[in-house]
Motif scaffolding. Structure first.
Motif: not given
Length: 122
Positions: A9-17, A120-121
């Motif tokens: 898991g982690g922090l990812v921007q919208a549209g990411g994987s 997801v940001s």
């Protein structure tokens, strides 16, 4: 003793994987279907995906169908969840566990790890 460890898991921007991993020990791994669940604060736990013992059948909930892909490597006692096109509403703690795989969604056995947080940001 069944042990389950989720990671990835982690922090990812919208549209990411992201790709989540689930390592299971203490059982004969290839005897069991495995499912992924998620729970966001204030919401009920949701069963989002499952895979049968040798990977012959998979299930995806409507909220993730077409974006997430489940797979397993029985030699490594590991199940993966590849998550593409992530959306802010995918933000949750993600868990995997042994399941009874059904056409209406996975039914979990009562073994749980700590989960892995996905944020997801927008």
């Amino acid at each position: 003793e069944v042990q389950i460890v989720e990671s990835g898991g982690g922090l990812v921007q919208a549209g990411g994987s992201l790709r989540l991993s689930c390592v299971v020990s203490g059982v004969t791994f290839e005897d069991y279907a495995i499912g992924w669940f998620r729970q966001a604060p204030g919401k009920e736990r949701e069963g989002i995906s499952s895979i049968t013992s040798y990977g012959g059948s998979t299930y995806y909930g409507d909220s993730v169908n077409g974006r997430f892909t489940i797979s397993r490597d029985n030699a490594k006692n590991t199940v993966y969840l590849l998550m593409n096109n992530l959306k802010p509403e995918d933000t949750a703690n993600y868990y995997c566990t042994l399941v009874a795989a059904t056409t209406s969604g996975p039914i979990p056995y009562d073994y749980w790890g700590q989960g892995t947080q996905v944020t997801v940001s927008s």
